[in-house]
Design an enzyme around this catalytic site. Structure first.
Site, PDB file in Angstrom:
ATOM      1  N   ASP A  27      51.475  39.109  43.514  1.00 55.30           N
ATOM      2  CA  ASP A  27      51.621  40.145  44.549  1.00 55.30           C
ATOM      3  C   ASP A  27      53.016  40.037  45.161  1.00 55.30           C
ATOM      4  O   ASP A  27      53.423  38.950  45.571  1.00 55.30           O
ATOM      5  CB  ASP A  27      50.539  39.909  45.612  1.00 55.30           C
ATOM      6  CG  ASP A  27      50.722  40.809  46.828  1.00 55.30           C
ATOM      7  OD1 ASP A  27      51.265  41.922  46.663  1.00 55.30           O
ATOM      8  OD2 ASP A  27      50.320  40.397  47.933  1.00 55.30           O
ATOM      9  N   ASP A  31      50.205  42.529  50.225  1.00 55.12           N
ATOM     10  CA  ASP A  31      48.929  43.178  50.551  1.00 55.12           C
ATOM     11  C   ASP A  31      47.747  42.450  49.897  1.00 55.12           C
ATOM     12  O   ASP A  31      46.607  42.908  49.980  1.00 55.12           O
ATOM     13  CB  ASP A  31      48.938  44.666  50.162  1.00 55.12           C
ATOM     14  CG  ASP A  31      49.052  44.888  48.667  1.00 55.12           C
ATOM     15  OD1 ASP A  31      49.186  43.891  47.906  1.00 55.12           O
ATOM     16  OD2 ASP A  31      49.018  46.061  48.227  1.00 55.12           O
ATOM     17  N   ASP A  35      50.668  43.220  41.635  1.00 55.95           N
ATOM     18  CA  ASP A  35      51.272  44.532  41.376  1.00 55.95           C
ATOM     19  C   ASP A  35      52.252  44.464  40.209  1.00 55.95           C
ATOM     20  O   ASP A  35      52.508  43.386  39.652  1.00 55.95           O
ATOM     21  CB  ASP A  35      51.938  45.075  42.650  1.00 55.95           C
ATOM     22  CG  ASP A  35      52.689  43.993  43.416  1.00 55.95           C
ATOM     23  OD1 ASP A  35      53.483  43.304  42.772  1.00 55.95           O
ATOM     24  OD2 ASP A  35      52.442  43.818  44.632  1.00 55.95           O
ATOM     25  N   ASP A 104      45.710  49.209  28.856  1.00 51.48           N
ATOM     26  CA  ASP A 104      44.292  49.455  28.636  1.00 51.48           C
ATOM     27  C   ASP A 104      44.117  50.960  28.496  1.00 51.48           C
ATOM     28  O   ASP A 104      44.943  51.732  28.991  1.00 51.48           O
ATOM     29  CB  ASP A 104      43.488  48.949  29.840  1.00 51.48           C
ATOM     30  CG  ASP A 104      42.249  48.190  29.440  1.00 51.48           C
ATOM     31  OD1 ASP A 104      41.383  48.820  28.805  1.00 51.48           O
ATOM     32  OD2 ASP A 104      42.128  46.997  29.750  1.00 51.48           O
ATOM     33  N   ASP A 327      35.837  39.653  31.719  1.00 52.06           N
ATOM     34  CA  ASP A 327      34.408  39.949  31.840  1.00 52.06           C
ATOM     35  C   ASP A 327      33.545  38.711  31.628  1.00 52.06           C
ATOM     36  O   ASP A 327      32.421  38.638  32.113  1.00 52.06           O
ATOM     37  CB  ASP A 327      33.977  40.980  30.790  1.00 52.06           C
ATOM     38  CG  ASP A 327      34.588  42.335  31.047  1.00 52.06           C
ATOM     39  OD1 ASP A 327      34.789  42.684  32.225  1.00 52.06           O
ATOM     40  OD2 ASP A 327      34.863  43.061  30.069  1.00 52.06           O
TER      41      ASP A 327
END
Ligand code: NOJ
Ligand code: CA
Length: 535
Positions: A27, A31, A35, A104, A327
């Site tokens: 980051d 925040d 990013d 993706d 996942d």
């Protein structure tokens, strides 16, 4: 070298790809959310690690019902990650580092907030109505028994138009109707947009779910268990392969781009199905099969798994290999017992990086990141929220990257979107970098050796010891170059003979010094040894 430019030697075949979950990588504006600028500022790290490509989990505009896997606009970067200029800069800077960028791409479903769905849901006669899958109910209930992958019926009733829509996942993720003849060209345009921008390929989300049975036949039950069913009519339909082949034709209009399909099948996995999407070289370039992830820790089960995988890969296909992703739980925590995790992680890494096929490394795997404990109030993953305390969700494998031992692990100066694993105090890039025997340096060293030995990238895979007594040994061979890999999956010392080879010179080893020469007769193998020899 002319040969290096041919399709046979494409970058995605000899390279190594690093999977970034952008929300958790780095980051830069405090925040608490990773990013694109964060990825840019870590390109030197990735380049030093020795990877050739990065795959980013989705950064498209999304209401985040499933953290980016619910897209509301395929041509806009979600402001949490930055803007289109940041993405352009990422591609430019990554390419300067000789790192390709794979995006993706979610073709099976959109967000219910996507304007396409909003239009589709607005009336039964809207021109986009059949971009999604709408059906009348049956006898006062849903149209058929199809279940979503996250539990419950896959059909959601929409009061406004009195019909049901289909969703393979959450109800916020309505499935697109790929039997609609317009859909392919709609998506070809979306793909073209990103290809023109310079992305080097796509990871296709759940691509084997893309086509559903035309006749909407009920799925058979699975061992009579109400929660489960055999997804006979909702997955791996013949039409899915046809769609994939069409996509391939479009992507092949661009040079050197790649498509990797996620072909999820229930444990223990099904490499035959995964490989079928390579369609003899006309389908996706590579398919994720998760069988290895579902295998128990043993040399012979890893051997059998990989042998089975290779035997299903068509002649014109190419395997890829993976130990963990966003996942499934982190690989290191799947290895049994608390003891020797670190040693097992090294053996597994040596295996991943030296067997035939493109390796995918999940961010943090190289520093041995573990599944974190997430308190109920910190859960972000909708699956965790739904099934806690029976299932904690996927957050455990998505915690922020551990760059240093600081309060937030060097990931952010603000409050991170998911808590850091407290082990960041000692398990972090900064500390492991300076430890010669760390897992991080182990990954780096093997990647260096891989880069310098084409046999390890493209060579034939020749099994030598196939799991007996917990040992796996194999050779990789190409144009007279031969590399032998010996892995001990156990905590016991062993002795081996390799009649096919008389001796080898150490390229890299957990237990031996570089350049030393060893004879492969009655060779003592140390507990959890991972050694690579030039033979
Ligand atoms: C597979 C993705 O990897 C997962 O994170 C997501 O929830 C589902 N597809 C739905 O898009
Ligand atoms: Ca941020």
């Amino acid at each position: 070298m002319k040969l290096l430019q041919t399709e046979q030697w494409s970058w995605w075949k000899h390279g190594v790809i690093y999977h970034i979950y952008p929300r958790s990588f780095m980051d830069t504006n405090g925040d608490g959310i990773g990013d694109l600028q964060g990825i840019i500022c870590k390109l030197d790290y990735l380049s030093d690690l020795g990877v050739d490509g990065i795959w980013l989990s989705p950064v498209f505009l999304s209401p985040n019902a499933d953290f980016g896997y619910d897209v509301s606009d395929y041509r806009t970067i979600d402001p949490a990650y930055g803007a289109m200029d940041d993405f352009r800069l990422l591609i430019e800077k990554a390419h300067e580092h000789s790192i390709r960028v794979i995006s993706d791409m979610i073709l099976n479903h959109t967000s219910d907030q996507h304007p396409w769905f909003q239009e589709s849901a607005s009336s039964t006669i809207n021109p986009k109505r059949h971009w999604y899958i709408w059906r009348d109910g049956y006898k006062g209930g849903p149209p058929n028994n199809w279940k979503s992958a996250v539990g419950g019926s896959a059909w959601e009733f929409d009061k406004r138009t009195g019909q049901y829509y289909y969703h393979s996942f959450f109800k916020d993720q309505p499935d697109l109707n790929w039997r609609n003849l317009l859909l392919p060209s709609v998506f070809f345009d979306e793909l073209k947009f990103w290809l023109d921008l310079g992305v080097d390929g796509f990871r296709l989300d759940v691509i084997n779910l893309i086509a559903k049975d035309k006749k909407f036949r009920n799925n058979p039950s699975f061992l009579g268990i109400p929660f489960f069913q055999k997804h006979v009519f909702t997955r791996n339909r013949y039409k899915s392969h046809k769609i994939v082949m069409e996509l391939r034709k479009q992507v092949d209009k661009y040079q050197d781009r790649v498509m990797i399909g996620e072909i999820y099948t229930m444990p223990p996995g099904n490499s035959e199905i995964a490989a079928s999407y390579l369609s003899g070289g006309l389908g996706i370039h590579m398919a994720f099969d998760f069988s290895l992830i579902f295998r128990q820790w043993s040399a012979s089960s890893y051997y059998k798994c990989i042998l089975d995988w290779y035997s299903n890969i068509p002649e014109k296909g190419w395997p890829c290999n993976v130990l963990s992703n966003h996942d499934l739980m982190r690989s290191i925590d799947r290895f049994p017992f608390r003891r020797h995790k670190h040693e097992k992680a090294k053996v597994a890494a040596a295996f991943l990086l030296t067997i035939k096929g493109t390796p995918f490394i999940y961010y943090g795997e190289e520093i041995g990141m573990r599944n974190a404990r997430i308190r109920y109030r910190d859960i972000q993953d909708p699956l965790g929220k739904r099934y806690w305390p029976f299932f904690m969700g996927r957050d455990r494998a998505r915690t922020p990257m551990q760059w240093n031992s600081g309060e937030y692990g060097g990931f952010t100066t603000g409050k991170p979107w998911l808590p850091l694993n407290p082990d960041k105090s000692w398990r972090n890039v900064e500390d492991l970098q300076s430890d010669g025997s760390s897992l991080l340096n182990f990954y780096r060293n093997i990647l260096k050796i891989r880069r310098n030995h084409t046999a390890l990238q493209m060579g034939r895979w020749i099994p030598l010891i196939t799991g007996r007594h917990g040992i796996l040994a194999y050779a990789r061979a190409l144009y007279g170059e031969r590399v032998v890999v010996i892995l001990n999956f156990t905590s016991k010392q062993k002795y081996i003979n390799l009649p096919e080879h008389s001796f080898g010179q150490v390229l890299f080893s957990t237990h031996r010094h570089e350049d030393e020469i060893y004879y492969f007769q009655d060779l003592k193998i140390f507990p959890f040894e991972a050694s690579i020899f030039k033979a």
